[in-house]
Design a protein around this motif. Structure first.
Motif, PDB file in Angstrom:
ATOM      1  N   ILE A  12      -3.385 -53.861  22.110  1.00 23.83           N
ATOM      2  CA  ILE A  12      -3.478 -52.881  20.826  1.00 23.83           C
ATOM      3  C   ILE A  12      -2.840 -51.643  21.241  1.00 23.83           C
ATOM      4  CG2 ILE A  12      -3.043 -54.860  18.642  1.00 23.83           C
ATOM      5  CD1 ILE A  12      -5.650 -53.181  18.703  1.00 23.83           C
ATOM      6  N   ARG A 143      -2.885 -62.257  15.572  1.00 20.77           N
ATOM      7  CA  ARG A 143      -4.447 -61.849  15.506  1.00 20.77           C
ATOM      8  C   ARG A 143      -4.754 -61.500  17.182  1.00 20.77           C
ATOM      9  NH1 ARG A 143      -6.811 -62.164  10.637  1.00 20.77           N
ATOM     10  NH2 ARG A 143      -9.254 -61.236  12.257  1.00 20.77           N
ATOM     11  N   ASP A 183       1.026 -52.906  18.586  1.00 22.81           N
ATOM     12  CA  ASP A 183       0.174 -53.658  18.383  1.00 22.81           C
ATOM     13  C   ASP A 183      -0.627 -53.131  17.566  1.00 22.81           C
ATOM     14  OD1 ASP A 183      -2.563 -54.635  19.312  1.00 22.81           O
ATOM     15  OD2 ASP A 183      -2.047 -54.395  21.048  1.00 22.81           O
ATOM     16  N   THR A 184      -2.024 -52.493  17.119  1.00 15.51           N
ATOM     17  CA  THR A 184      -2.523 -51.942  15.954  1.00 15.51           C
ATOM     18  C   THR A 184      -2.620 -50.312  15.405  1.00 15.51           C
ATOM     19  OG1 THR A 184      -4.599 -52.019  16.867  1.00 15.51           O
ATOM     20  CG2 THR A 184      -4.147 -53.739  16.321  1.00 15.51           C
ATOM     21  N   ASP A 203       5.198 -47.900  12.235  1.00 16.78           N
ATOM     22  CA  ASP A 203       4.162 -48.665  11.121  1.00 16.78           C
ATOM     23  C   ASP A 203       4.800 -49.875  10.289  1.00 16.78           C
ATOM     24  OD1 ASP A 203       2.323 -50.100  10.562  1.00 16.78           O
ATOM     25  OD2 ASP A 203       1.000 -47.809   9.740  1.00 16.78           O
ATOM     26  N   ASP A 213      -4.364 -46.438  13.878  1.00 15.41           N
ATOM     27  CA  ASP A 213      -5.012 -47.034  14.399  1.00 15.41           C
ATOM     28  C   ASP A 213      -6.201 -47.455  13.447  1.00 15.41           C
ATOM     29  OD1 ASP A 213      -6.426 -49.090  15.676  1.00 15.41           O
ATOM     30  OD2 ASP A 213      -7.039 -48.144  17.304  1.00 15.41           O
ATOM     31  N   ASN A 215      -7.974 -50.766  13.067  1.00 15.71           N
ATOM     32  CA  ASN A 215      -8.695 -51.769  13.970  1.00 15.71           C
ATOM     33  C   ASN A 215      -9.708 -51.126  15.413  1.00 15.71           C
ATOM     34  OD1 ASN A 215      -8.626 -53.629  16.098  1.00 15.71           O
ATOM     35  ND2 ASN A 215      -9.237 -55.034  14.409  1.00 15.71           N
ATOM     36  N   LYS A 248       2.827 -50.044  15.500  1.00 15.17           N
ATOM     37  CA  LYS A 248       2.153 -50.779  14.691  1.00 15.17           C
ATOM     38  C   LYS A 248       2.046 -51.689  14.083  1.00 15.17           C
ATOM     39  CE  LYS A 248      -1.551 -50.165  10.911  1.00 15.17           C
ATOM     40  NZ  LYS A 248      -2.663 -50.805  12.035  1.00 15.17           N
ATOM     41  N   LEU A 250       0.167 -54.469  13.652  1.00 14.69           N
ATOM     42  CA  LEU A 250      -1.073 -55.488  12.868  1.00 14.69           C
ATOM     43  C   LEU A 250      -2.099 -54.671  12.158  1.00 14.69           C
ATOM     44  CD1 LEU A 250      -1.934 -56.836  16.898  1.00 14.69           C
ATOM     45  CD2 LEU A 250      -0.992 -57.952  14.374  1.00 14.69           C
ATOM     46  N   ASP A 251      -2.531 -55.328  11.329  1.00 13.14           N
ATOM     47  CA  ASP A 251      -3.496 -54.213  10.638  1.00 13.14           C
ATOM     48  C   ASP A 251      -4.782 -54.037  11.232  1.00 13.14           C
ATOM     49  OD1 ASP A 251      -5.072 -56.795   9.738  1.00 13.14           O
ATOM     50  OD2 ASP A 251      -3.263 -57.519   7.893  1.00 13.14           O
ATOM     51  N   TYR A 252      -5.697 -53.554   9.834  1.00 16.06           N
ATOM     52  CA  TYR A 252      -6.779 -53.030  10.483  1.00 16.06           C
ATOM     53  C   TYR A 252      -7.930 -54.232  10.579  1.00 16.06           C
ATOM     54  CZ  TYR A 252      -8.916 -56.040   5.950  1.00 16.06           C
ATOM     55  OH  TYR A 252      -8.560 -57.015   5.174  1.00 16.06           O
ATOM     56  N   GLY A 254      -6.301 -56.852  12.465  1.00 19.09           N
ATOM     57  CA  GLY A 254      -5.895 -57.224  13.702  1.00 19.09           C
ATOM     58  C   GLY A 254      -5.128 -58.457  13.962  1.00 19.09           C
TER      59      GLY A 254
END
Length: 466
Positions: A12, A143, A183-184, A203, A213, A215, A248, A250-252, A254
């Protein structure tokens, strides 16, 4: 029975910037004729997305708590037929009981939230039967999959291994090339990432232009690709003169959805064309399932001149892994400090090249770093191998500014240091990436008889690159 297919996200990156007010060419796809003049990126349902902005010019957003967001209901991604106008398609979905359907940025693709109590597979089957729908698939979860090691400062064995310092004697990158890390997110306050080279993209998790980020994985990948270098602190990045774009998806923890990944790919390619950038898209993510919406997004990016790099996967198997296995994508396996295949690295016909992926030191978000430690971490994964390739591609494209993405890919593969069986093999592809050999590559020139008494000299580069 409801089934959920999972994609594993293997890397990410997040980057930031500020509103430039640059108009977008009408030749770019996805534009709405009825859009407001202030709408830079109109979607098919009438919503708008703003352009990326430079990190050093963007207003600092209000602090956002790193808390679990409200879970998003399962969805079905559908591709409308070209014969169905967007407005009519939206109205038809609403009449069919799907008033919350929203357009993706990727042209002709929509996300249809599944009504509470209904089976996603049944909804997808029903949507496939509609005369205005070309494709309907249950949205798949994605993920990250990486293995943290020691979150502290150390040595970067990986850069000498790929001969990056020797390449830097010739080129360190140019802002005309940007590396998009889909990515994250990225910690844009990190001292080794904060700069005018970092761009703030969208995001898709929180629906704003603050891809911070929460994550750690994206920040790590971003540092490998292009951390600030020769600044007296921290670590070095491969293409430290290239711009970075953070998107962004992916979340916190992943996790995310393939529709957001597809939109992130499309977003990077779209704005690369709009801003005149040579675009490299790093996808340290994937899974064993072929996703039509991600496949379409990759094809869109490639058709608009972008080079797509993807991690081969961390399962240690030869099962095809996507998006690395899509045509034209550079599939990257991981090696250790002894030039052996990393124990976790996937292998197979889709592996094109290898790069370091074991105990890789890079940037890490300060808020996620344990007290008493520097904001850096060692991490293992093909997630870490992929941005090495993206960074070297940035160096090559900085030298050969008029080359196509396909030519840059061919340069990387033809100059790699052979490992394993002679020639291509399923574990290392064409070998370990060699940054010095790649930037020193020159095309073969067929000798021609000199005209008259004069001797002919052919330049190695036809003109200076921006």
């Amino acid at each position: 029975m409801k089934r959920k297919r999972r994609l594993l996200l293997l890397g990410i990156v997040v980057l930031i910037g500020s509103h430039l007010g640059i108009p977008v060419s009408g030749s770019l796809e996805g534009m709405s004729a009825a859009a407001s003049p202030d709408c830079f990126l109109p979607l098919e349902d009438g919503r708008c997305l703003p352009p990326p902005v430079r990190a050093d010019q963007a207003p600092r957003p209000a602090a956002r708590l790193m808390a679990a967001p409200t879970p998003r209901r399962p969805g079905v991604v559908v591709k409308r037929k070209p014969s169905a106008p967007p407005g009519a398609f939206r109205a038809a979905l609403a009449a069919a009981g799907f008033p919350e359907a929203e357009a993706l940025a990727l042209p002709r693709w929509w996300r249809v939230p599944v009504p509470p109590g209904q089976d996603p597979e049944a909804v997808a089957t029903r949507l496939r039967q509609r005369p205005d729908v070309e494709i309907a698939e249950v949205e798949r979860e994605v993920r990250i999959t990486f293995n943290p090691n020691d979150p502290y400062y150390g040595f970067q064995w990986n850069l000498p291994k790929i001969r990056a310092p020797q390449a830097w004697d010739l080129v360190t990158g140019t802002s005309s090339v940007w590396i998009a890390i889909v990515d994250t997110g990225v910690d844009y306050n990190h001292p080794d990432l904060a700069s005018s080279r970092l761009w703030l993209g969208w995001d898709y998790v929180n629906g704003d232009n603050d891809p911070m980020d929460d994550n750690g994985h994206g920040t790590h990948v971003a540092g490998i690709a292009g951390a600030n270098t020769n600044n007296g602190q921290g670590v070095a990045g491969v293409c430290w003169g290239c711009d970075l774009l953070a998107v962004k998806v992916l979340d916190y923890d992943g996790s995310g959805w393939d529709s957001d990944v597809a939109d992130g790919i499309w977003y990077a390619a779209y704005w690369g064309v709009a801003f005149g950038k040579r675009t490299i898209i790093n996808l340290s993510l994937g899974g064993p399932y072929d996703s039509s919406v991600i496949r379409d997004a990759v094809s869109y990016a490639q058709s608009h001149g972008a080079l797509v790099v993807a991690a081969a996967g961390n399962q240690g198997t030869n099962t095809p892994f996507y998006p690395a296995a899509y045509p034209g994508v550079i599939g990257v396996s991981a090696t250790d400090s002894s030039d052996g295949r990393a124990w976790f690295s996937n292998y197979g016909s889709y592996v094109d090249i290898a790069a370091p992926g074991v105990s890789i030191l890079s940037t890490f978000p300060a808020p996620l770093t344990p007290p008493g430690y520097e904001p850096y971490a060692w991490i293992n994964g093909t997630s870490m191998a992929a941005p090495h390739i993206a960074g070297v591609a940035g160096l090559v494209w900085s030298v050969w500014c008029r080359a196509s993405a396909e030519t840059v890919q061919n340069i990387l593969l033809s100059t790699a240091t052979d490992l394993g069986d002679p020639g291509w093999d399923p574990y290392f592809g064409y070998g370990l990436v060699n940054a010095e050999a790649a930037v020193r590559w020159r095309p073969a020139v067929t000798p021609v008889p000199p005209p008259g008494p004069y001797r002919q000299y052919l330049p190695l580069v036809s003109a200076a690159c921006p």
